[in-house]
Design a protein around this motif. Structure first.
Motif, PDB file in Angstrom:
ATOM      1  N   UNK A  67      57.132  10.077  78.343  1.00  0.00           N
ATOM      2  CA  UNK A  67      55.671   9.991  78.350  1.00  0.00           C
ATOM      3  C   UNK A  67      55.046  11.338  78.028  1.00  0.00           C
ATOM      4  N   UNK A  68      55.583  12.389  78.616  1.00  0.00           N
ATOM      5  CA  UNK A  68      55.075  13.736  78.356  1.00  0.00           C
ATOM      6  C   UNK A  68      55.290  14.125  76.896  1.00  0.00           C
ATOM      7  N   UNK A  69      56.466  13.814  76.370  1.00  0.00           N
ATOM      8  CA  UNK A  69      56.755  14.123  74.964  1.00  0.00           C
ATOM      9  C   UNK A  69      55.811  13.356  74.039  1.00  0.00           C
ATOM     10  N   UNK A  70      55.563  12.085  74.342  1.00  0.00           N
ATOM     11  CA  UNK A  70      54.655  11.281  73.515  1.00  0.00           C
ATOM     12  C   UNK A  70      53.235  11.840  73.568  1.00  0.00           C
ATOM     13  N   UNK A  71      52.788  12.259  74.746  1.00  0.00           N
ATOM     14  CA  UNK A  71      51.450  12.864  74.861  1.00  0.00           C
ATOM     15  C   UNK A  71      51.348  14.119  74.011  1.00  0.00           C
ATOM     16  N   UNK A  72      52.360  14.980  74.096  1.00  0.00           N
ATOM     17  CA  UNK A  72      52.347  16.230  73.323  1.00  0.00           C
ATOM     18  C   UNK A  72      52.365  15.953  71.817  1.00  0.00           C
ATOM     19  N   UNK A  73      53.232  15.050  71.391  1.00  0.00           N
ATOM     20  CA  UNK A  73      53.300  14.711  69.965  1.00  0.00           C
ATOM     21  C   UNK A  73      51.978  14.135  69.474  1.00  0.00           C
ATOM     22  N   UNK A  74      51.377  13.265  70.252  1.00  0.00           N
ATOM     23  CA  UNK A  74      50.108  12.672  69.866  1.00  0.00           C
ATOM     24  C   UNK A  74      49.028  13.743  69.762  1.00  0.00           C
ATOM     25  N   UNK A  75      49.021  14.698  70.685  1.00  0.00           N
ATOM     26  CA  UNK A  75      48.035  15.781  70.648  1.00  0.00           C
ATOM     27  C   UNK A  75      48.234  16.670  69.426  1.00  0.00           C
ATOM     28  N   UNK A  76      49.471  16.993  69.101  1.00  0.00           N
ATOM     29  CA  UNK A  76      49.744  17.799  67.906  1.00  0.00           C
ATOM     30  C   UNK A  76      49.292  17.051  66.661  1.00  0.00           C
ATOM     31  N   UNK A  77      49.593  15.757  66.597  1.00  0.00           N
ATOM     32  CA  UNK A  77      49.170  14.957  65.443  1.00  0.00           C
ATOM     33  C   UNK A  77      47.654  14.914  65.330  1.00  0.00           C
ATOM     34  N   UNK A  78      46.973  14.820  66.462  1.00  0.00           N
ATOM     35  CA  UNK A  78      45.509  14.825  66.458  1.00  0.00           C
ATOM     36  C   UNK A  78      44.983  16.146  65.905  1.00  0.00           C
ATOM     37  N   UNK A  79      45.583  17.247  66.310  1.00  0.00           N
ATOM     38  CA  UNK A  79      45.142  18.552  65.827  1.00  0.00           C
ATOM     39  C   UNK A  79      45.407  18.714  64.331  1.00  0.00           C
ATOM     40  N   UNK A  80      46.563  18.237  63.873  1.00  0.00           N
ATOM     41  CA  UNK A  80      46.879  18.291  62.438  1.00  0.00           C
ATOM     42  C   UNK A  80      45.875  17.459  61.659  1.00  0.00           C
ATOM     43  N   UNK A  81      45.584  16.252  62.148  1.00  0.00           N
ATOM     44  CA  UNK A  81      44.606  15.384  61.484  1.00  0.00           C
ATOM     45  C   UNK A  81      43.243  16.061  61.401  1.00  0.00           C
ATOM     46  N   UNK A  82      42.821  16.709  62.474  1.00  0.00           N
ATOM     47  CA  UNK A  82      41.529  17.391  62.474  1.00  0.00           C
ATOM     48  C   UNK A  82      41.505  18.565  61.509  1.00  0.00           C
ATOM     49  N   UNK A  83      42.609  19.292  61.411  1.00  0.00           N
ATOM     50  CA  UNK A  83      42.681  20.391  60.439  1.00  0.00           C
ATOM     51  C   UNK A  83      42.610  19.874  59.005  1.00  0.00           C
ATOM     52  N   UNK A  84      43.285  18.768  58.751  1.00  0.00           N
ATOM     53  CA  UNK A  84      43.229  18.164  57.416  1.00  0.00           C
ATOM     54  C   UNK A  84      41.798  17.730  57.112  1.00  0.00           C
ATOM     55  N   UNK A 110      30.436  21.824  64.313  1.00  0.00           N
ATOM     56  CA  UNK A 110      30.990  22.567  65.432  1.00  0.00           C
ATOM     57  C   UNK A 110      32.401  22.113  65.773  1.00  0.00           C
ATOM     58  N   UNK A 111      32.698  20.824  65.601  1.00  0.00           N
ATOM     59  CA  UNK A 111      34.016  20.321  65.938  1.00  0.00           C
ATOM     60  C   UNK A 111      35.098  20.912  65.050  1.00  0.00           C
ATOM     61  N   UNK A 112      34.732  21.340  63.854  1.00  0.00           N
ATOM     62  CA  UNK A 112      35.702  21.895  62.939  1.00  0.00           C
ATOM     63  C   UNK A 112      35.677  23.422  62.924  1.00  0.00           C
ATOM     64  N   UNK A 113      34.876  24.026  63.761  1.00  0.00           N
ATOM     65  CA  UNK A 113      34.715  25.481  63.741  1.00  0.00           C
ATOM     66  C   UNK A 113      36.017  26.211  63.973  1.00  0.00           C
ATOM     67  N   UNK A 114      36.893  25.654  64.802  1.00  0.00           N
ATOM     68  CA  UNK A 114      38.134  26.346  65.102  1.00  0.00           C
ATOM     69  C   UNK A 114      39.132  26.282  63.959  1.00  0.00           C
ATOM     70  N   UNK A 115      38.942  25.378  63.006  1.00  0.00           N
ATOM     71  CA  UNK A 115      39.884  25.216  61.909  1.00  0.00           C
ATOM     72  C   UNK A 115      39.830  26.389  60.949  1.00  0.00           C
ATOM     73  N   UNK A 116      38.660  26.950  60.732  1.00  0.00           N
ATOM     74  CA  UNK A 116      38.542  28.080  59.825  1.00  0.00           C
ATOM     75  C   UNK A 116      38.873  27.699  58.408  1.00  0.00           C
ATOM     76  N   UNK A 117      38.871  28.675  57.541  1.00  0.00           N
ATOM     77  CA  UNK A 117      39.218  28.399  56.153  1.00  0.00           C
ATOM     78  C   UNK A 117      40.651  28.833  55.927  1.00  0.00           C
ATOM     79  N   UNK A 118      41.305  28.132  55.023  1.00  0.00           N
ATOM     80  CA  UNK A 118      42.706  28.415  54.720  1.00  0.00           C
ATOM     81  C   UNK A 118      42.783  28.848  53.271  1.00  0.00           C
TER      82      UNK A 118
END
Length: 119
Positions: A67-84, A110-118
């Motif tokens: 359960x903990x691993x699934x939560x972490x993976x889902x959170x990482x995927x959410x962050x990747x999706x937001x960066x994309x 504001x929600x994308x402010x942390x993504x910055x430019x790449x």
């Protein structure tokens, strides 16, 4: 199959789907992303059917770890999706020369402010 056994198997499948989703996001494979989203929804329903667990003591250590691993993976995927999403929005803004074109009136990025430019 007991509730814990079913939960364990479904969590294994969820972790595999989340890993596949991460690969799909990395490859920008829209069909695979959508397939993973559908699989996640189906697995969430299946996990709900494993039975209610009145408290955490009814879940064994292996399931708790998954359960903990699934939560972490889902959170990482959410962050990747937001960066994309932030990257796509920045590219659209650059192409159109009008950053407000795709924003709802009165909304900021504001929600994308942390993504910055790449580069």
């Amino acid at each position: 199959m007991s509730g814990t056994t079913a939960m364990r198997e479904n969590l294994r499948q969820m972790i595999a789907v989340l890993q596949a989703e991460r690969q799909a996001l990395a490859g920008l494979d829209l069909d695979a992303i959508m397939g993973c989203a559908q699989d996640k929804v189906a697995l969430c329903g299946t996990l709900d059917d494993c039975g209610p667990f009145a408290d955490a003591s009814q879940i064994d250590d292996e399931c708790r770890g998954m359960l903990d691993a699934a939560r972490r993976l889902n959170e990482v995927n959410r962050q990747v999706r937001n960066l994309i999403a932030a990257n796509v929005a920045a590219r659209l803004d650059a192409l159109t020369g009008s950053p407000a074109l795709y924003n709802a009136p009165g909304k900021s990025r504001a929600a994308y402010a942390c993504a910055g430019s790449r580069s």
